[in-house]
Design an enzyme around this catalytic site. Structure first.
Site, PDB file in Angstrom:
ATOM      1  N   HIS A  33       1.027  -1.294  -0.350  1.00 21.06           N
ATOM      2  CA  HIS A  33      -0.123  -0.035  -0.275  1.00 21.06           C
ATOM      3  C   HIS A  33       0.618   1.044   0.004  1.00 21.06           C
ATOM      4  O   HIS A  33       2.092   1.418   0.473  1.00 21.06           O
ATOM      5  CB  HIS A  33      -0.852   0.161   0.837  1.00 21.06           C
ATOM      6  CG  HIS A  33      -1.749  -1.037   1.663  1.00 21.06           C
ATOM      7  ND1 HIS A  33      -3.246  -0.588   2.346  1.00 21.06           N
ATOM      8  CD2 HIS A  33      -2.319  -1.921   0.084  1.00 21.06           C
ATOM      9  CE1 HIS A  33      -4.449  -2.284   2.091  1.00 21.06           C
ATOM     10  NE2 HIS A  33      -3.146  -2.789   0.220  1.00 21.06           N
ATOM     11  N   ARG A  80     -17.218   3.750 -23.610  1.00 20.79           N
ATOM     12  CA  ARG A  80     -17.205   2.220 -23.610  1.00 20.79           C
ATOM     13  C   ARG A  80     -15.923   1.613 -22.824  1.00 20.79           C
ATOM     14  O   ARG A  80     -15.562   0.922 -21.962  1.00 20.79           O
ATOM     15  CB  ARG A  80     -17.151   1.727 -24.645  1.00 20.79           C
ATOM     16  CG  ARG A  80     -18.793   0.708 -25.572  1.00 20.79           C
ATOM     17  CD  ARG A  80     -18.536  -0.253 -26.727  1.00 20.79           C
ATOM     18  NE  ARG A  80     -19.961  -0.892 -27.255  1.00 20.79           N
ATOM     19  CZ  ARG A  80     -20.053  -1.288 -28.638  1.00 20.79           C
ATOM     20  NH1 ARG A  80     -19.140  -1.678 -28.958  1.00 20.79           N
ATOM     21  NH2 ARG A  80     -21.018  -1.145 -28.656  1.00 20.79           N
ATOM     22  N   GLU A 124       1.274   3.509   1.890  1.00 19.86           N
ATOM     23  CA  GLU A 124       2.037   4.241   3.166  1.00 19.86           C
ATOM     24  C   GLU A 124       3.228   3.554   3.295  1.00 19.86           C
ATOM     25  O   GLU A 124       4.590   3.486   3.587  1.00 19.86           O
ATOM     26  CB  GLU A 124       1.249   3.311   4.146  1.00 19.86           C
ATOM     27  CG  GLU A 124      -0.943   4.531   4.461  1.00 19.86           C
ATOM     28  CD  GLU A 124      -1.707   4.377   3.446  1.00 19.86           C
ATOM     29  OE1 GLU A 124      -2.135   4.280   4.276  1.00 19.86           O
ATOM     30  OE2 GLU A 124      -1.086   3.408   2.924  1.00 19.86           O
TER      31      GLU A 124
END
Length: 348
Positions: free
Chosen positions: A58, A192, A60
């Site tokens: 992640h 689309r 952090e």
């Protein structure tokens, strides 16, 4: 000594940089795009990080990994999304920040996840100073589809059709190519490509054998392709064009659209572009699961039985499904009407 205004200015500047970092991550999939900037007590940038997709560190943790042990003690972490509070393929970011000795955490938007939220409370319980809501509007805009899907537990549903002035989608003999002109068709392909998935019913597969791809004016595939989704109980023929799509088709019965949408959200689908046909569009409208209508209107009349929408179970004008126009665009000779529901009849 740093004043409140100076600190707020520094927080906003760091958040803008975190937002730039977040946009480096993948725009599609289960996980959100998140960026993080770690500042020293003096306000200097110590490290930066962002999330690169499911299974990777992640934002952090990515930023912390670039620092020597102890270098983040007393620092401020500025993150676009509230640090997570759960263990999945990676550990809780809230814990990682506490363990690193971060003194202060600034984030823009709260994590709406059932299992991942609560990071701010965990940080505060550990004595970390937490500030929320910095540049929340800008981060909300960047995470729009992901936040909608995470909060609603389903993708955003966009229903599209092309029709004549008298709301016919095909002539009496069933022919429908082309109701609208090239500018409108090009706009459809652009939309689309922007959607995570595109859906039709099995009736449309049997009648039109659509490829469900996003193409340019020359018929070449665009770089971004929506995942094809087919709703219905009939088996899709083995030689159907949808099986030649760059992505493997997702086949759903359509018997419980709410449950089907939850399944798509679990697969990382944040936006669903519903193209056809009238039976499928009617089913989504009748259950109140439509978040946006895209109606391409051609200056033509056809008459006949092929209406854009079937029976919605409405017997009196007071029960009409009401929408508000969000945009009206001229596309060559055609007009695009973009409408959002003022209420969801199905209560969703």
């Amino acid at each position: 000594m740093t004043t409140v205004d100076e600190r707020l200015g520094a927080d906003a500047a760091a958040m803008r940089r975190a937002l730039e970092l977040a946009e480096l991550g993948p725009a599609r999939g289960v996980n959100p795009r998140v960026g993080c900037v770690i500042l020293s007590p003096a306000g200097d940038v110590l490290a930066e990080g962002w999330h690169r997709g499911a299974g990777t560190a992640h934002a952090e943790v990515d930023a912390l990994s670039k620092l020597e042990p102890g270098a983040a003690r007393g620092a401020t972490a500025v993150v676009t999304l509230e640090p997570c509070n759960h263990t999945g393929r990676t550990g809780p970011c809230a814990v990682a920040l506490v363990d690193a000795g971060v003194r202060r955490v600034v984030y823009a938007v709260a994590d709406p996840g059932d299992h991942s939220s609560g990071g701010a409370a965990r940080l505060r319980a550990a004595g970390v100073d937490v500030t929320a809501g910095v540049l929340a509007g800008e981060v909300e805009a960047m995470l729009d589809d992901w936040l909608f899907a995470a909060r609603s537990r389903r993708p955003r549903v966009i229903v599209k059709w092309a029709a004549t002035l008298d709301a016919r989608t095909a002539a009496t003999d069933g022919t429908s190519q082309w109701i609208t002109g090239p500018a409108a068709r090009a706009d459809v392909h652009r939309r689309r490509a922007a959607a995570d998935a595109i859906a039709v019913g099995t009736g449309t597969v049997f009648a039109d054998d659509p490829s469900l791809t996003a193409r340019d004016d020359g018929g070449h595939l665009l770089d971004e392709q929506p995942v094809p989704v087919v709703f219905g109980r009939r088996a899709v023929p083995a030689d159907a064009a949808v099986h030649r799509h760059p992505h493997t088709p997702v086949l759903l019965t359509g018997e419980d659209l709410a449950a089907d949408l939850e399944e798509l959200q679990r697969r990382g689908i944040r936006s669903l572009f519903v193209e056809g046909g009238p039976t499928l569009a009617t089913a989504f409208l009748a259950t109140g699961l439509v978040d946006e209508l895209l109606v391409y209107v051609a200056p033509a009349l056809l008459g006949g039985p092929h209406l854009a929408v079937g029976d919605l179970g409405i017997s009196t004008i007071a029960d009409a499904h009401r929408f508000r126009f969000a945009a009206v665009e001229r596309l060559g000779d055609d007009v695009l009407l973009v409408a959002h529901p003022t209420t969801h009849p199905g209560g969703n």
